[in-house]
Design a protein around this motif. Structure first.
Motif, mmCIF file in Angstrom:
data_model
loop_
_atom_site.group_PDB
_atom_site.id
_atom_site.type_symbol
_atom_site.label_atom_id
_atom_site.label_comp_id
_atom_site.label_asym_id
_atom_site.label_seq_id
_atom_site.Cartn_x
_atom_site.Cartn_y
_atom_site.Cartn_z
ATOM 1 N N ALA A 23 -35.628 -28.122 -26.618
ATOM 2 C CA ALA A 23 -34.791 -28.014 -25.419
ATOM 3 C C ALA A 23 -33.802 -29.177 -25.344
ATOM 4 N N ARG A 30 -25.060 -28.621 -26.218
ATOM 5 C CA ARG A 30 -24.224 -27.904 -25.259
ATOM 6 C C ARG A 30 -23.330 -28.846 -24.453
ATOM 7 N N ASP A 91 -33.300 -22.034 -29.546
ATOM 8 C CA ASP A 91 -32.655 -20.735 -29.346
ATOM 9 C C ASP A 91 -33.012 -20.113 -27.999
ATOM 10 N N ALA A 92 -34.192 -20.450 -27.464
ATOM 11 C CA ALA A 92 -34.586 -19.911 -26.162
ATOM 12 C C ALA A 92 -33.848 -20.591 -25.013
ATOM 13 N N VAL A 93 -33.566 -21.875 -25.157
ATOM 14 C CA VAL A 93 -32.970 -22.658 -24.064
ATOM 15 C C VAL A 93 -31.442 -22.640 -24.107
ATOM 16 N N PRO A 95 -28.944 -20.548 -24.727
ATOM 17 C CA PRO A 95 -28.103 -19.557 -24.044
ATOM 18 C C PRO A 95 -28.025 -19.730 -22.525
ATOM 19 N N HIS A 96 -28.951 -20.487 -21.955
ATOM 20 C CA HIS A 96 -28.985 -20.663 -20.500
ATOM 21 C C HIS A 96 -28.253 -21.923 -20.043
ATOM 22 N N LEU A 97 -27.630 -22.635 -20.983
ATOM 23 C CA LEU A 97 -26.917 -23.869 -20.662
ATOM 24 C C LEU A 97 -25.410 -23.653 -20.779
ATOM 25 N N PRO A 98 -24.625 -24.342 -19.947
ATOM 26 C CA PRO A 98 -23.172 -24.231 -20.080
ATOM 27 C C PRO A 98 -22.711 -24.838 -21.398
#
Length: 213
Positions: A23, A30, A91-93, A95-98
């Motif tokens: 993470a 990101r 890869d799980a985290v 996509p949820h970050l700007p």
């Protein structure tokens, strides 16, 4: 109050640490201000093979693990888990970050990611279930060459950054801050969580760490 880790506690420390490590990689990347050194390489390779950065991390981790064979290093559960879990967590985290936010968000993301990375490192090292593939590569080279840990680590990280940048990976202030800041942060968290011996490689001391959750 710290207590000796049970087997369950060690597994929890290992897998929570590995997930948070992945993470933290995603947060720093990101932020867009410069990746963790190995992630400069991961991102650069990903640009050319059309795979996610997490998958590239898994593949290169496996390659690093293969390099243990001539170095006569022995992997543990934590080693194999590191190869798989860190990449999947990234890869799980991610996509949820700007992606590449403005500097008012990017700077705290970068700094927070570096701090989280150090904390996660202490958790999974404190479990004492085997070093990560890249750490084992470093210690194996130290054992075989007789060079210092600092020199081997510097050579490895400079090499992967140079190759990564050549392939299109992101180098920036975050890369530099990670290089100079993560070591002291790891030492501080190790003292707070009472795993200084584990982080320093002294396996004669008892396993001690606070509850990681």
């Amino acid at each position: 109050m710290s207590t000796a880790l049970s087997w369950t506690g060690r597994l929890s420390s290992l897998y929570i640490g590995l997930f948070l490590y992945g993470a933290s990689m995603a947060v720093v990347l990101r932020a867009g201000l410069g990746n963790i050194p190995w992630d400069v390489l991961h991102e650069g390779v990903a640009e050319h093979v059309h795979l996610s950065i997490g998958v590239v991390s898994i593949v290169l981790g496996a390659v690093a693990l293969l390099a243990w064979i001539p170095l006569r290093q022995m992997p543990g559960l934590g080693t194999v888990s590191n190869v798989i879990v860190v990449g999947l967590a990234f890869d799980a985290v991610a996509p949820h970050l700007p992606a590449a936010p403005g500097w008012r968000l990017a700077v705290p993301m970068m700094l927070g990611g570096i701090v989280l990375n150090a904390f996660a490192t202490v958790l999974y090292i404190g479990a004492r279930l085997g070093p990560g593939p890249r750490d084992g590569l470093m210690t194996g080279l130290v054992a075989r060459t007789g060079w210092s840990v600092r020199l081997i680590r510097t050579v490895l990280e400079v090499t992967v950054v140079v190759i990564g940048v050549a392939l299109g990976g992101t180098f920036g202030i975050g890369t530099v801050l990670y290089a100079v800041g993560v070591g002291p942060l790891i030492q501080w968290f190790a003292r707070v969580l009472h795993v200084t011996a584990a982080v320093s490689g002294d396996d004669t001391a008892p396993d001690r760490v606070t509850d990681p959750v």
